[in-house]
Design an enzyme around this catalytic site. Structure first.
Site, PDB file in Angstrom:
ATOM      1  N   TYR A   1       0.812  -1.209   0.000  1.00 40.16           N
ATOM      2  CA  TYR A   1       0.000   0.000   0.000  1.00 40.16           C
ATOM      3  C   TYR A   1       0.853   1.271   0.000  1.00 40.16           C
ATOM      4  O   TYR A   1       0.316   2.377   0.029  1.00 40.16           O
ATOM      5  CB  TYR A   1      -0.938   0.007   1.209  1.00 40.16           C
ATOM      6  CG  TYR A   1      -1.860  -1.187   1.289  1.00 40.16           C
ATOM      7  CD1 TYR A   1      -2.427  -1.744   0.136  1.00 40.16           C
ATOM      8  CD2 TYR A   1      -2.151  -1.797   2.507  1.00 40.16           C
ATOM      9  CE1 TYR A   1      -3.259  -2.854   0.212  1.00 40.16           C
ATOM     10  CE2 TYR A   1      -2.993  -2.907   2.587  1.00 40.16           C
ATOM     11  CZ  TYR A   1      -3.536  -3.435   1.435  1.00 40.16           C
ATOM     12  OH  TYR A   1      -4.362  -4.529   1.509  1.00 40.16           O
TER      13      TYR A   1
ATOM     14  N   ARG B   1       2.355  -2.104 -11.947  1.00 41.62           N
ATOM     15  CA  ARG B   1       1.132  -2.243 -11.174  1.00 41.62           C
ATOM     16  C   ARG B   1       0.278  -0.993 -11.408  1.00 41.62           C
ATOM     17  O   ARG B   1       0.789   0.068 -11.780  1.00 41.62           O
ATOM     18  CB  ARG B   1       1.462  -2.372  -9.686  1.00 41.62           C
ATOM     19  CG  ARG B   1       0.231  -2.663  -8.817  1.00 41.62           C
ATOM     20  CD  ARG B   1       0.539  -2.594  -7.337  1.00 41.62           C
ATOM     21  NE  ARG B   1      -0.686  -2.837  -6.565  1.00 41.62           N
ATOM     22  CZ  ARG B   1      -0.800  -2.639  -5.262  1.00 41.62           C
ATOM     23  NH1 ARG B   1       0.239  -2.183  -4.565  1.00 41.62           N
ATOM     24  NH2 ARG B   1      -1.944  -2.874  -4.635  1.00 41.62           N
ATOM     25  N   HIS B   2      -1.015  -1.122 -11.192  1.00 44.08           N
ATOM     26  CA  HIS B   2      -1.897   0.042 -11.279  1.00 44.08           C
ATOM     27  C   HIS B   2      -1.547   1.057 -10.187  1.00 44.08           C
ATOM     28  O   HIS B   2      -0.843   0.759  -9.213  1.00 44.08           O
ATOM     29  CB  HIS B   2      -3.356  -0.388 -11.142  1.00 44.08           C
ATOM     30  CG  HIS B   2      -3.647  -1.129  -9.866  1.00 44.08           C
ATOM     31  ND1 HIS B   2      -3.727  -0.522  -8.633  1.00 44.08           N
ATOM     32  CD2 HIS B   2      -3.859  -2.447  -9.631  1.00 44.08           C
ATOM     33  CE1 HIS B   2      -3.983  -1.406  -7.701  1.00 44.08           C
ATOM     34  NE2 HIS B   2      -4.059  -2.597  -8.283  1.00 44.08           N
TER      35      HIS B   2
ATOM     36  N   ARG C   1      -5.147   3.043  -5.160  1.00 45.22           N
ATOM     37  CA  ARG C   1      -6.582   2.805  -5.261  1.00 45.22           C
ATOM     38  C   ARG C   1      -7.230   2.883  -3.892  1.00 45.22           C
ATOM     39  O   ARG C   1      -6.566   2.904  -2.851  1.00 45.22           O
ATOM     40  CB  ARG C   1      -6.849   1.419  -5.854  1.00 45.22           C
ATOM     41  CG  ARG C   1      -6.240   0.278  -5.050  1.00 45.22           C
ATOM     42  CD  ARG C   1      -6.843  -1.070  -5.386  1.00 45.22           C
ATOM     43  NE  ARG C   1      -6.147  -2.197  -4.789  1.00 45.22           N
ATOM     44  CZ  ARG C   1      -6.295  -2.605  -3.549  1.00 45.22           C
ATOM     45  NH1 ARG C   1      -7.115  -1.937  -2.734  1.00 45.22           N
ATOM     46  NH2 ARG C   1      -5.634  -3.653  -3.085  1.00 45.22           N
TER      47      ARG C   1
ATOM     48  N   THR D   1     -10.209  -2.664  -1.597  1.00 41.76           N
ATOM     49  CA  THR D   1     -11.119  -3.567  -2.291  1.00 41.76           C
ATOM     50  C   THR D   1     -12.467  -3.556  -1.560  1.00 41.76           C
ATOM     51  O   THR D   1     -12.552  -3.155  -0.397  1.00 41.76           O
ATOM     52  CB  THR D   1     -10.565  -4.997  -2.316  1.00 41.76           C
ATOM     53  OG1 THR D   1     -10.354  -5.442  -0.963  1.00 41.76           O
ATOM     54  CG2 THR D   1      -9.256  -5.048  -3.093  1.00 41.76           C
TER      55      THR D   1
ATOM     56  N   ASP E   1      -0.366  -6.314  -8.136  1.00 41.65           N
ATOM     57  CA  ASP E   1       0.778  -6.645  -7.297  1.00 41.65           C
ATOM     58  C   ASP E   1       0.982  -8.152  -7.149  1.00 41.65           C
ATOM     59  O   ASP E   1       2.113  -8.642  -7.233  1.00 41.65           O
ATOM     60  CB  ASP E   1       0.643  -5.991  -5.918  1.00 41.65           C
ATOM     61  CG  ASP E   1      -0.696  -6.261  -5.238  1.00 41.65           C
ATOM     62  OD1 ASP E   1      -1.649  -6.669  -5.927  1.00 41.65           O
ATOM     63  OD2 ASP E   1      -0.801  -6.055  -4.011  1.00 41.65           O
TER      64      ASP E   1
END
Length: 532
Positions: A103, A131-132, A135, A138, A416
């Site tokens: 994170y 990786r994106h 965010r 989830t 990830d």
């Protein structure tokens, strides 16, 4: 909890979704194709008008292209005034923010080997696996976090100094989607990729693939915006200026062959191998979390927090921080100040155990999930067809439109967990001495540069470079002999001295030795165990 579930179904969030890139699709067909009105008496008048329209449209396109470049470059370079920049990444409160495991926002990792292109070497190929960007949590985690906050507010009888914010904290982080900071991270990544590989990028744009989840696709789009802005601003660039770029989007459906997203290997997804990471984390949680939980409960009488809820409050530190807009006033969330520097070290290790044993070399089937991508990489490096019997999509990889072999630049976007499997298949962490202990913390310096925060933070990137180097080991000493190309791998700017191919002091392996070192992937890993 009904109200919480209603909130998530409504999509409540402080984030807004990215706009699409297909605004031009709403133009009338006649306008898009410049059709003339069928009036012969006014033909010449309409021809003049049409020519004028074309000139005006071209001028507008050039103006907008320039505006795009200036806008993104200004947005990126303005970050130089604070602690998140394209070159160095997130440097805000690094003694805390660099220890948030996966994170953590991307930051440039220390490298014992000079990460610049070695003197006397000329780049011929560059691949980024990314990786994106940052965010929201989830969906399942978001529901849990909101419940933890609600329970504290319902049961705590008082709040000690520094904890008062919890009394009125309102969970509005949403779920799953990119944050504004995450979007900017990927723009910055595109800028940095262009600048680092400008000798190649000036001539051609990268071939782009992305796994199909929305935040990953949007991350790829943001990357291309940063890359394209840098291209437009480069007076030496000769690459085509068409935008948006084409990209191959690979489905994440459970039955889809996708080297950028695991899911096919039954034993890994649902069998005994699927719980190894959780088990390692549970063991270490029982070591590091109880003293923290005791302190929190002392300062929040009545809350009666569990160790799992303590970890949830620690999770909210990075998630609440990355929810902030990327501006000069960016500061850490108040959740971060509930914990000490030593506790963040333990948290980083806790998250690292989950990645190592859940998806990386610590899981007997972890690197096997990355074998397909490793074989695709070998194909690109050698410009030879893909040879693989694991997770590759044979139809896509056999088609030069969806898997070309003649490009100098490639960009792939993933998650990830998938990157951990790929790093395992590439042998990046083969130098780890013994196993990563699940009771006693060891730092990345001992573990061959491995920590979740060093390997797969938000907007993580792996660079694979190929280059020609005069006087390299690949030559035969003959001036007319062509030097063998060299390969090296960087993880978040850290040059990885690959053990399997005998990397030299610059981190370079000959192409042939690198390919030979991919024997695990070329032999399809342990794919036969997936369905045993």
């Amino acid at each position: 909890m009904a109200s919480l579930m209603d909130y998530f179904r409504r999509g409540g969030s402080r984030y807004s979704r990215l706009p699409t890139n297909d605004a031009t699709s709403e133009l009338p067909e006649s306008a898009a194709h410049g059709q003339a009105v069928p009036d012969h008496r006014a033909h010449s008048r309409h021809e003049r008008s049409r020519r004028a329209f074309k000139v005006a449209a071209l001028a507008l396109m050039l103006l907008m292209a320039g505006f795009l470049a200036v806008t993104f470059l200004r947005a990126a370079t303005s970050t130089a005034q604070h602690c998140d920049t394209p070159e160095r990444g997130f440097q805000c409160s690094p003694t805390t923010s660099h220890f948030w495991g996966q994170y953590s926002p991307y930051f440039s990792v220390p490298s014992e080997i000079d990460a610049s292109v070695p003197e006397g070497c000329e780049l011929t190929f560059a691949q980024i696996l990314s990786r994106h960007g940052a965010r929201a949590p989830t969906h399942s985690k978001a529901v849990f976090y909101a419940k933890v906050i609600d329970d504290i507010q319902q049961t705590a009888t008082s709040y000690a100094a520094g904890y008062e914010f919890l009394k009125t904290y309102n969970y509005t982080l949403g779920a799953d989607q990119l944050t504004p900071l995450g979007q900017q991270q990927m723009v910055n990544s595109g800028l940095k990729f262009y600048r680092r590989y400008c000798s190649l990028a000036r001539k051609s744009v990268p071939f782009i693939r992305t796994s199909g989840q929305e935040r990953v696709v949007q991350s790829a789009q943001n990357f291309t915006q940063g890359f394209h802005a840098a291209l437009l601003a480069d007076p030496k660039a000769t690459a085509p200026h068409d935008f948006p770029y084409d990209m191959v989007v690979i489905s994440e459906a459970a039955t889809a062959n996708n080297t950028l997203h695991h899911g096919l290997c039954t034993a890994f997804e649902d069998g005994v191998y699927s719980t190894i990471g959780d088990s390692a984390q549970a063991t270490y949680q029982a070591v590091f979390a109880p003293p923290i939980t005791a302190r929190l409960n002392e300062h929040l009488p009545g809350a009666n927090l569990s160790d799992a809820e303590t970890v949830a409050l620690m999770d909210l530190c990075p998630f609440d921080t990355v929810a902030s807009s990327p501006s000069a006033s960016l500061s850490l969330s108040p959740f971060c100040h509930l914990f000490t520097a030593a506790e963040w070290l333990a948290y980083d290790y806790y998250q690292s155990l989950g990645k190592w044993y859940g998806f990386g070399p610590g899981n007997p089937l972890g690197p096997t999930q990355g074998a397909g991508f490793a074989n695709e990489l070998v194909a690109r490096l050698t410009r030879a067809p893909v040879r693989d019997a694991t997770s590759t999509n044979a139809s896509l990889d056999a088609d030069p439109r969806t898997f070309p072999l003649d490009r100098a630049l490639y960009a792939d976007f993933s998650h990830d967990n998938d990157m951990m499997g790929i790093l395992g298949a590439l042998g990046v962490y083969d130098g780890v001495v013994g196993k990563v202990d699940n009771t006693t913390r060891t730092g990345p310096e001992r573990n061959s540069g491995f920590a979740a925060s060093w390997a797969v933070p938000f907007a993580a990137r792996v660079y694979v470079e190929k280059m020609r180097c005069g006087g390299g080991r690949g030559g035969r000493g003959d001036e007319e002999a062509e030097e063998e190309e060299m390969v090296r791998v960087l993880v978040n700017d850290r040059v990885m001295p690959l053990k399997g191919c005998g990397a030299d002091e610059r981190g370079l392996c000959t192409l042939s030795s690198f390919v030979e070192s991919m024997a695990f992937a070329r032999g399809n890993g342990r794919w036969d165990l997936c369905f045993a």
